[in-house]
Design a protein around this motif. Structure first.
Motif, PDB file in Angstrom:
ATOM      1  N   TRP A   8       6.282  -4.744   2.362  1.00  0.00           N
ATOM      2  CA  TRP A   8       7.533  -4.310   2.967  1.00  0.00           C
ATOM      3  C   TRP A   8       7.304  -4.083   4.449  1.00  0.00           C
ATOM      4  O   TRP A   8       6.522  -3.266   4.858  1.00  0.00           O
ATOM      5  CB  TRP A   8       7.993  -3.024   2.286  1.00  0.00           C
ATOM      6  CG  TRP A   8       9.234  -2.417   2.848  1.00  0.00           C
ATOM      7  CD1 TRP A   8       9.309  -1.435   3.787  1.00  0.00           C
ATOM      8  CD2 TRP A   8      10.579  -2.743   2.508  1.00  0.00           C
ATOM      9  NE1 TRP A   8      10.603  -1.118   4.040  1.00  0.00           N
ATOM     10  CE2 TRP A   8      11.411  -1.904   3.266  1.00  0.00           C
ATOM     11  CE3 TRP A   8      11.155  -3.663   1.642  1.00  0.00           C
ATOM     12  CZ2 TRP A   8      12.804  -1.954   3.174  1.00  0.00           C
ATOM     13  CZ3 TRP A   8      12.526  -3.704   1.548  1.00  0.00           C
ATOM     14  CH2 TRP A   8      13.344  -2.858   2.305  1.00  0.00           C
ATOM     15  N   ASP A  20       9.468  -2.205  -1.423  1.00  0.00           N
ATOM     16  CA  ASP A  20      10.035  -2.986  -2.520  1.00  0.00           C
ATOM     17  C   ASP A  20       8.990  -3.555  -3.459  1.00  0.00           C
ATOM     18  O   ASP A  20       9.312  -4.333  -4.345  1.00  0.00           O
ATOM     19  CB  ASP A  20      10.920  -4.110  -1.977  1.00  0.00           C
ATOM     20  CG  ASP A  20      10.156  -5.064  -1.064  1.00  0.00           C
ATOM     21  OD1 ASP A  20       8.942  -4.845  -0.871  1.00  0.00           O
ATOM     22  OD2 ASP A  20      10.773  -6.010  -0.547  1.00  0.00           O
ATOM     23  N   ASP A  21       7.719  -3.155  -3.279  1.00  0.00           N
ATOM     24  CA  ASP A  21       6.677  -3.659  -4.162  1.00  0.00           C
ATOM     25  C   ASP A  21       6.057  -2.539  -4.995  1.00  0.00           C
ATOM     26  O   ASP A  21       5.025  -2.728  -5.622  1.00  0.00           O
ATOM     27  CB  ASP A  21       5.587  -4.362  -3.357  1.00  0.00           C
ATOM     28  CG  ASP A  21       4.846  -3.408  -2.434  1.00  0.00           C
ATOM     29  OD1 ASP A  21       5.361  -2.287  -2.206  1.00  0.00           O
ATOM     30  OD2 ASP A  21       3.759  -3.775  -1.947  1.00  0.00           O
TER      31      ASP A  21
END
Length: 368
Positions: free
Chosen positions: A37, A159-160
């Motif tokens: 991100w 987002d990971d």
């Protein structure tokens, strides 16, 4: 005292327990992998709702032992409390297991708030920001904003699944956080900007604080202390020559310098805004694996240790540690200066919140 040398020395690994206590969610972040991100000027999609308020505690158990006072939750909702901060409402706010954020008054009344939507997964760090709310890190790649009335908003910042680690209220009115190799900034409305620190030598950024020079300062587990300006310019300073290993918590002291813990070498460090680093040996005072640190109400620095003590270091480097016999102080973890002039802390393995009265340390059972 040891002054920073020009030659680089190898890092000394702390005990496994020290690394786990120091890093908290860092260990989880590392196990997930590298961060991908890296948005600039993006707006995170918030999830807004009102927290479930479990009601005021009918009573707490108060235990006094010398200069220490401990509060235990009679309903057993305060489970493994972690970080703690003085809130804008005159109370103390803390994070705990069971995905909870707690509030305790200076007299010991406790309330707990949970997130019914599940956005605050195992909150860890907590700060009081300039927008009048409490901000917390969550292990599910989110930051949470909690108002003093219990309204919760969460923002995705990775987002990971990587977890934010350190957290600080910035002088620019935003909230700053550390994330595996990166430093992030989020506005009160959720606009996220991230800065990649790898080019400057940042590897494992941990705790972060607002500095006396208008910048943000943070520790890096690779033996560095680093600075980032509000516009994202990063500089790092090698602390290993000052016998610093795995630097942890960091805070601005009353002398205008940055003070930090070194659990890997049982020392307390100091860095000036121009980058000069010293460290002070706490072993003769019974110091073991210091973790969190705060600027105390008495002008000194106060910190937590892994051997059930609260420590104090004066601005000239004199270290004393204090232990309360019979006060259920088990693995003090987070620490902050309270509005009542006391030093408040969480008892990670004692499921309690406590404080130490600096004016009364002379009557503590044990002093190093």
């Amino acid at each position: 005292m040891s002054t920073l040398a020009t030659s680089h020395r190898g890092l000394r690994l702390p005990h496994k327990r020290a690394l786990a206590v120091l890093t908290g969610t860092v260990v989880v972040a590392l196990s997930i992998g590298a961060v991908v991100w890296a948005s600039v000027g993006s707006t995170a999609a918030p999830v807004r709702h009102t927290a479930t308020h479990e009601g005021s505690l009918p009573a707490t158990v108060r235990t006094d032992a010398g200069a220490f006072t401990m509060f235990s939750d009679t309903r057993h909702r305060v489970v493994r409390p972690r970080d703690i901060v003085a809130g804008p409402d005159g109370n103390l706010w803390f994070t705990a297991e069971k995905n909870a954020v707690g509030r305790i008054t200076p007299t010991g009344d406790i309330d707990m708030f949970t997130d019914p939507a599940g956005g605050l997964d195992r909150p860890d760090r907590i700060v009081a920001a300039r927008d009048g709310a409490l901000w917390v890190t969550a292990i599910n790649g989110r930051l949470g904003r909690v108002t003093t009335s219990g309204q919760v908003t969460t923002f995705a910042v990775a987002d990971d699944g990587t977890s934010p680690v350190g957290l600080a209220a910035g002088p620019d009115g935003n909230v700053w956080y550390t994330l595996n190799g990166q430093i992030g900034r989020i506005t009160p409305t959720g606009q996220v900007t991230t800065f990649d620190g790898k080019a400057a030598g940042v590897e494992l950024p941990a705790h972060i604080t607002a500095g006396p020079d208008g910048n943000l300062w943070f520790t890096d587990l690779n033996g560095r202390i680093a600075r980032i300006t509000p516009d994202g310019q990063i500089a790092t300073f090698d602390a290993t020559g000052a016998d610093v290993s795995f630097p942890g918590g960091i805070v601005t002291g009353a002398d205008g310098n940055l003070w930090f813990t070194s659990p890997g070498s049982n020392r307390i460090g100091r860095i000036t805004p121009d980058g000069r680093i010293d460290s002070f040996d706490g072993a003769p005072a019974g110091l073991e694996e210091p973790s969190a640190i705060t600027a105390g109400p008495d002008g000194n620095l106060w910190f937590t240790t892994s051997n059930d003590r609260i420590g104090r270091i004066t601005l000239d480097g004199r270290i004393t540690t204090y232990k309360a016999t019979g006060a259920m102080v088990r693995t003090p973890f987070g620490v902050t200066s309270g509005p009542d002039g006391n030093v408040w802390f969480t008892s990670l393995n004692g499921d309690g919140i406590g404080y130490l009265r600096p004016a009364a340390v002379a009557v503590v059972t044990e002093a190093g």
